[in-house]
Design a protein around this motif. Sequence first.
Motif, mmCIF file in Angstrom:
data_model
loop_
_atom_site.group_PDB
_atom_site.id
_atom_site.type_symbol
_atom_site.label_atom_id
_atom_site.label_comp_id
_atom_site.label_asym_id
_atom_site.label_seq_id
_atom_site.Cartn_x
_atom_site.Cartn_y
_atom_site.Cartn_z
ATOM 1 N N TYR A 48 0.851 -1.192 0.000
ATOM 2 C CA TYR A 48 0.000 0.000 0.000
ATOM 3 C C TYR A 48 0.884 1.238 0.000
ATOM 4 N N VAL A 49 0.653 2.160 -0.941
ATOM 5 C CA VAL A 49 1.501 3.340 -1.127
ATOM 6 C C VAL A 49 0.851 4.571 -0.495
ATOM 7 N N TYR A 50 1.599 5.261 0.387
ATOM 8 C CA TYR A 50 1.120 6.481 1.039
ATOM 9 C C TYR A 50 1.733 7.734 0.449
ATOM 10 N N TYR A 51 2.979 7.670 -0.010
ATOM 11 C CA TYR A 51 3.562 8.817 -0.699
ATOM 12 C C TYR A 51 4.717 8.392 -1.597
ATOM 13 N N LYS A 52 5.013 9.292 -2.552
ATOM 14 C CA LYS A 52 6.044 9.045 -3.563
ATOM 15 C C LYS A 52 7.081 10.159 -3.463
ATOM 16 N N LEU A 53 8.335 9.786 -3.286
ATOM 17 C CA LEU A 53 9.391 10.795 -3.247
ATOM 18 C C LEU A 53 9.619 11.331 -4.645
ATOM 19 N N ILE A 54 9.890 12.630 -4.725
ATOM 20 C CA ILE A 54 10.166 13.257 -6.024
ATOM 21 C C ILE A 54 11.446 14.072 -5.904
ATOM 22 N N GLY A 55 12.088 14.291 -7.029
ATOM 23 C CA GLY A 55 13.340 15.035 -7.036
ATOM 24 C C GLY A 55 14.512 14.087 -7.076
ATOM 25 N N LYS A 56 15.360 14.161 -6.068
ATOM 26 C CA LYS A 56 16.611 13.404 -6.055
ATOM 27 C C LYS A 56 16.398 11.885 -6.085
ATOM 28 N N SER A 57 15.433 11.369 -5.314
ATOM 29 C CA SER A 57 15.207 9.919 -5.236
ATOM 30 C C SER A 57 13.826 9.551 -5.747
ATOM 31 N N THR A 58 13.589 9.783 -7.018
ATOM 32 C CA THR A 58 12.270 9.511 -7.582
ATOM 33 C C THR A 58 11.981 8.019 -7.688
ATOM 34 N N GLU A 59 12.970 7.191 -7.453
ATOM 35 C CA GLU A 59 12.741 5.758 -7.549
ATOM 36 C C GLU A 59 12.162 5.159 -6.266
ATOM 37 N N LEU A 60 12.066 5.941 -5.189
ATOM 38 C CA LEU A 60 11.558 5.427 -3.916
ATOM 39 C C LEU A 60 10.147 5.909 -3.609
ATOM 40 N N TRP A 61 9.331 4.956 -3.151
ATOM 41 C CA TRP A 61 7.999 5.268 -2.637
ATOM 42 C C TRP A 61 7.960 4.784 -1.193
ATOM 43 N N ALA A 62 6.972 5.268 -0.439
ATOM 44 C CA ALA A 62 6.803 4.844 0.949
ATOM 45 C C ALA A 62 5.441 4.194 1.106
ATOM 46 N N GLY A 63 5.437 3.088 1.809
ATOM 47 C CA GLY A 63 4.180 2.383 1.988
ATOM 48 C C GLY A 63 4.273 1.304 3.036
ATOM 49 N N SER A 64 3.221 0.474 3.062
ATOM 50 C CA SER A 64 3.143 -0.553 4.086
ATOM 51 C C SER A 64 2.869 -1.926 3.484
ATOM 52 N N VAL A 65 3.362 -2.918 4.206
ATOM 53 C CA VAL A 65 3.086 -4.323 3.939
ATOM 54 C C VAL A 65 2.711 -4.904 5.294
ATOM 55 N N GLY A 66 1.447 -5.290 5.440
ATOM 56 C CA GLY A 66 0.988 -5.709 6.762
ATOM 57 C C GLY A 66 1.096 -4.539 7.719
ATOM 58 N N SER A 67 1.743 -4.741 8.855
ATOM 59 C CA SER A 67 1.906 -3.663 9.839
ATOM 60 C C SER A 67 3.250 -2.952 9.715
ATOM 61 N N ASP A 68 4.063 -3.329 8.734
ATOM 62 C CA ASP A 68 5.375 -2.715 8.535
ATOM 63 C C ASP A 68 5.276 -1.558 7.539
ATOM 64 N N PHE A 69 6.018 -0.472 7.819
ATOM 65 C CA PHE A 69 6.010 0.710 6.962
ATOM 66 C C PHE A 69 7.441 1.080 6.612
ATOM 67 N N GLY A 70 7.659 1.518 5.372
ATOM 68 C CA GLY A 70 8.990 1.966 4.981
ATOM 69 C C GLY A 70 9.065 2.261 3.495
ATOM 70 N N TYR A 71 10.282 2.536 3.056
ATOM 71 C CA TYR A 71 10.544 2.850 1.652
ATOM 72 C C TYR A 71 10.790 1.572 0.858
ATOM 73 N N PHE A 72 10.563 1.666 -0.456
ATOM 74 C CA PHE A 72 10.855 0.563 -1.359
ATOM 75 C C PHE A 72 11.001 1.124 -2.775
ATOM 76 N N PRO A 73 11.714 0.414 -3.656
ATOM 77 C CA PRO A 73 11.851 0.878 -5.043
ATOM 78 C C PRO A 73 10.516 0.740 -5.784
ATOM 79 N N LYS A 74 10.069 1.798 -6.407
ATOM 80 C CA LYS A 74 8.767 1.792 -7.079
ATOM 81 C C LYS A 74 8.705 0.778 -8.211
#
Length: 100
Positions: A48-74
């Motif tokens: 589940y995606v909550y936000y998308k980084l833009i600018g320097k690290s456009t390849e990273l999005w932030a989201g959750s898997v189960g109860s864990d939250f963090g960044y991952f490559p889009k």
Amino acid sequence: PDLGRRFAERKRCADLECSMLMCRGKAVRDFKGPDCRFVNFKKGEAVYVYYKLIGKSTELWAGSVGSDFGYFPKDLLEINHNYSNEELELPTDVSLGFFF
């Protein structure tokens, strides 16, 4: 600019608090992040995606898997449902919500 521990200066969110889901997808392969800021997942898991980084690290999005939250490559996510068509651009250092 010096971003310190941040990956980017700006992000795209569905709301001002970045607490609304933007989209959901399925992991196309396993991912194990390099540190605790990243979320790990297995191929086929819902992400589940909550936000998308833009600018320097456009390849990273932030989201959750189960109860864990963090960044991952889009590129590791196959989007299968969009929750919002609107995207707000916000600075990453504004901490209005709880997903930072």
